[in-house]
Design a protein around this motif. Sequence first.
Motif, PDB file in Angstrom:
ATOM      1  N   PHE A  73      25.493  16.626 -11.747  1.00 15.63           N
ATOM      2  CA  PHE A  73      24.360  17.330 -11.154  1.00 15.63           C
ATOM      3  C   PHE A  73      24.664  18.818 -11.131  1.00 15.63           C
ATOM      4  O   PHE A  73      25.710  19.242 -10.625  1.00 15.63           O
ATOM      5  CB  PHE A  73      24.108  16.838  -9.726  1.00 15.63           C
ATOM      6  N   LYS A  74      23.753  19.622 -11.681  1.00 15.90           N
ATOM      7  CA  LYS A  74      23.924  21.068 -11.740  1.00 15.90           C
ATOM      8  C   LYS A  74      23.652  21.679 -10.376  1.00 15.90           C
ATOM      9  O   LYS A  74      22.613  21.422  -9.767  1.00 15.90           O
ATOM     10  CB  LYS A  74      22.975  21.650 -12.780  1.00 15.90           C
ATOM     11  N   CYS A  75      24.580  22.490  -9.927  1.00 15.34           N
ATOM     12  CA  CYS A  75      24.450  23.185  -8.651  1.00 15.34           C
ATOM     13  C   CYS A  75      24.320  24.685  -8.889  1.00 15.34           C
ATOM     14  O   CYS A  75      24.794  25.207  -9.904  1.00 15.34           O
ATOM     15  CB  CYS A  75      25.663  22.902  -7.762  1.00 15.34           C
ATOM     16  N   SER A  76      23.716  25.380  -7.944  1.00 12.79           N
ATOM     17  CA  SER A  76      23.460  26.810  -8.098  1.00 12.79           C
ATOM     18  C   SER A  76      24.584  27.695  -7.582  1.00 12.79           C
ATOM     19  O   SER A  76      24.559  28.905  -7.814  1.00 12.79           O
ATOM     20  CB  SER A  76      22.150  27.181  -7.401  1.00 12.79           C
ATOM     21  N   SER A  77      25.563  27.116  -6.886  1.00 10.93           N
ATOM     22  CA  SER A  77      26.649  27.929  -6.318  1.00 10.93           C
ATOM     23  C   SER A  77      27.829  27.032  -5.956  1.00 10.93           C
ATOM     24  O   SER A  77      27.666  25.815  -5.805  1.00 10.93           O
ATOM     25  CB  SER A  77      26.167  28.643  -5.049  1.00 10.93           C
ATOM     26  N   PRO A  78      29.013  27.646  -5.768  1.00  8.99           N
ATOM     27  CA  PRO A  78      30.152  26.862  -5.277  1.00  8.99           C
ATOM     28  C   PRO A  78      29.863  26.237  -3.907  1.00  8.99           C
ATOM     29  O   PRO A  78      30.297  25.127  -3.629  1.00  8.99           O
ATOM     30  CB  PRO A  78      31.287  27.888  -5.180  1.00  8.99           C
ATOM     31  N   GLU A  79      29.099  26.941  -3.077  1.00 11.97           N
ATOM     32  CA  GLU A  79      28.761  26.421  -1.754  1.00 11.97           C
ATOM     33  C   GLU A  79      27.892  25.169  -1.853  1.00 11.97           C
ATOM     34  O   GLU A  79      28.054  24.224  -1.074  1.00 11.97           O
ATOM     35  CB  GLU A  79      28.048  27.498  -0.924  1.00 11.97           C
ATOM     36  N   GLN A  80      26.998  25.139  -2.832  1.00 15.65           N
ATOM     37  CA  GLN A  80      26.163  23.957  -3.024  1.00 15.65           C
ATOM     38  C   GLN A  80      26.999  22.785  -3.527  1.00 15.65           C
ATOM     39  O   GLN A  80      26.761  21.644  -3.147  1.00 15.65           O
ATOM     40  CB  GLN A  80      25.004  24.251  -3.979  1.00 15.65           C
ATOM     41  N   VAL A  81      28.011  23.057  -4.364  1.00 16.24           N
ATOM     42  CA  VAL A  81      28.938  22.005  -4.801  1.00 16.24           C
ATOM     43  C   VAL A  81      29.620  21.384  -3.582  1.00 16.24           C
ATOM     44  O   VAL A  81      29.674  20.163  -3.434  1.00 16.24           O
ATOM     45  CB  VAL A  81      30.002  22.563  -5.777  1.00 16.24           C
ATOM     46  N   GLN A  82      30.137  22.235  -2.700  1.00 14.62           N
ATOM     47  CA  GLN A  82      30.829  21.751  -1.507  1.00 14.62           C
ATOM     48  C   GLN A  82      29.878  20.971  -0.611  1.00 14.62           C
ATOM     49  O   GLN A  82      30.237  19.900  -0.099  1.00 14.62           O
ATOM     50  CB  GLN A  82      31.432  22.923  -0.727  1.00 14.62           C
ATOM     51  N   LYS A  83      28.667  21.463  -0.425  1.00 12.12           N
ATOM     52  CA  LYS A  83      27.697  20.770   0.439  1.00 12.12           C
ATOM     53  C   LYS A  83      27.318  19.416  -0.161  1.00 12.12           C
ATOM     54  O   LYS A  83      27.225  18.419   0.564  1.00 12.12           O
ATOM     55  CB  LYS A  83      26.458  21.632   0.651  1.00 12.12           C
ATOM     56  N   PHE A  84      27.095  19.357  -1.478  1.00  7.16           N
ATOM     57  CA  PHE A  84      26.805  18.088  -2.159  1.00  7.16           C
ATOM     58  C   PHE A  84      27.906  17.082  -1.839  1.00  7.16           C
ATOM     59  O   PHE A  84      27.642  15.949  -1.441  1.00  7.16           O
ATOM     60  CB  PHE A  84      26.733  18.344  -3.665  1.00  7.16           C
ATOM     61  N   HIS A  85      29.149  17.495  -2.001  1.00 12.08           N
ATOM     62  CA  HIS A  85      30.309  16.641  -1.719  1.00 12.08           C
ATOM     63  C   HIS A  85      30.315  16.182  -0.266  1.00 12.08           C
ATOM     64  O   HIS A  85      30.435  14.994   0.026  1.00 12.08           O
ATOM     65  CB  HIS A  85      31.592  17.399  -2.047  1.00 12.08           C
ATOM     66  N   ASP A  86      30.182  17.128   0.647  1.00  8.77           N
ATOM     67  CA  ASP A  86      30.280  16.814   2.076  1.00  8.77           C
ATOM     68  C   ASP A  86      29.149  15.890   2.531  1.00  8.77           C
ATOM     69  O   ASP A  86      29.379  14.955   3.305  1.00  8.77           O
ATOM     70  CB  ASP A  86      30.294  18.098   2.903  1.00  8.77           C
ATOM     71  N   VAL A  87      27.939  16.138   2.054  1.00  8.71           N
ATOM     72  CA  VAL A  87      26.806  15.285   2.413  1.00  8.71           C
ATOM     73  C   VAL A  87      27.006  13.891   1.824  1.00  8.71           C
ATOM     74  O   VAL A  87      26.731  12.877   2.477  1.00  8.71           O
ATOM     75  CB  VAL A  87      25.473  15.923   1.965  1.00  8.71           C
ATOM     76  N   ALA A  88      27.488  13.820   0.585  1.00 11.86           N
ATOM     77  CA  ALA A  88      27.742  12.511  -0.041  1.00 11.86           C
ATOM     78  C   ALA A  88      28.729  11.701   0.785  1.00 11.86           C
ATOM     79  O   ALA A  88      28.507  10.513   1.070  1.00 11.86           O
ATOM     80  CB  ALA A  88      28.258  12.687  -1.468  1.00 11.86           C
ATOM     81  N   VAL A  89      29.829  12.306   1.191  1.00  5.69           N
ATOM     82  CA  VAL A  89      30.856  11.605   1.974  1.00  5.69           C
ATOM     83  C   VAL A  89      30.296  11.200   3.345  1.00  5.69           C
ATOM     84  O   VAL A  89      30.534  10.091   3.815  1.00  5.69           O
ATOM     85  CB  VAL A  89      32.129  12.475   2.099  1.00  5.69           C
ATOM     86  N   ALA A  90      29.512  12.076   3.952  1.00  6.07           N
ATOM     87  CA  ALA A  90      28.932  11.772   5.270  1.00  6.07           C
ATOM     88  C   ALA A  90      27.912  10.633   5.216  1.00  6.07           C
ATOM     89  O   ALA A  90      27.626  10.026   6.238  1.00  6.07           O
ATOM     90  CB  ALA A  90      28.268  13.026   5.843  1.00  6.07           C
ATOM     91  N   HIS A  91      27.405  10.329   4.017  1.00  3.45           N
ATOM     92  CA  HIS A  91      26.385   9.289   3.872  1.00  3.45           C
ATOM     93  C   HIS A  91      26.888   8.076   3.098  1.00  3.45           C
ATOM     94  O   HIS A  91      26.114   7.376   2.453  1.00  3.45           O
ATOM     95  CB  HIS A  91      25.120   9.874   3.231  1.00  3.45           C
ATOM     96  N   GLY A  92      28.196   7.819   3.168  1.00  2.00           N
ATOM     97  CA  GLY A  92      28.749   6.588   2.601  1.00  2.00           C
ATOM     98  C   GLY A  92      29.407   6.727   1.254  1.00  2.00           C
ATOM     99  O   GLY A  92      29.894   5.741   0.699  1.00  2.00           O
ATOM    100  N   GLY A  93      29.436   7.930   0.691  1.00  2.00           N
ATOM    101  CA  GLY A  93      30.136   8.155  -0.569  1.00  2.00           C
ATOM    102  C   GLY A  93      31.631   8.303  -0.336  1.00  2.00           C
ATOM    103  O   GLY A  93      32.089   8.428   0.796  1.00  2.00           O
ATOM    104  N   THR A  94      32.380   8.307  -1.427  1.00  2.00           N
ATOM    105  CA  THR A  94      33.837   8.444  -1.371  1.00  2.00           C
ATOM    106  C   THR A  94      34.260   9.617  -2.235  1.00  2.00           C
ATOM    107  O   THR A  94      33.909   9.679  -3.419  1.00  2.00           O
ATOM    108  CB  THR A  94      34.514   7.162  -1.902  1.00  2.00           C
ATOM    109  N   SER A  95      35.024  10.537  -1.656  1.00  2.52           N
ATOM    110  CA  SER A  95      35.570  11.655  -2.417  1.00  2.52           C
ATOM    111  C   SER A  95      36.647  11.123  -3.359  1.00  2.52           C
ATOM    112  O   SER A  95      37.485  10.315  -2.958  1.00  2.52           O
ATOM    113  CB  SER A  95      36.164  12.691  -1.460  1.00  2.52           C
TER     114      SER A  95
END
Length: 134
Positions: A73-95
Amino acid sequence: MFSHVMVGTNDIERSKRFYDAVLAVLGAGEPVHNRNATGQNRLFYRHDGMSFCISEPINGERACGANGGTIGFKCSSPEQVQKFHDVAVAHGGTSIEQPPGLREGNLGPLYLAYVRDPDGNKLCALHRPASSRR
């Protein structure tokens, strides 16, 4: 090049909760629900002319993540990459793999984060700084 990407799920409601949260980070809204002719539920998230879909498997087998497959998934910034990761983990994903961050390579610098969704599908959030786009 692509019109859509579709992944399987064993729990459409769990996947909806996960992808509603994760794809909202990228600006996608509520998915369109579809039940196909043979009864499988599918959700279509549309954004910027693209579609990302989740579906109960049509063949009746259990859904599983593709070994060696990754959906980026294309992100617009490093901060969006981090938020994508953090939201995924908070909603049942695994880093997975390395922590989110800058990777240097022969394609130039990339900000990356890798997660698996609740069904095991491997997702990548990627931002390529404008100075390194080729």
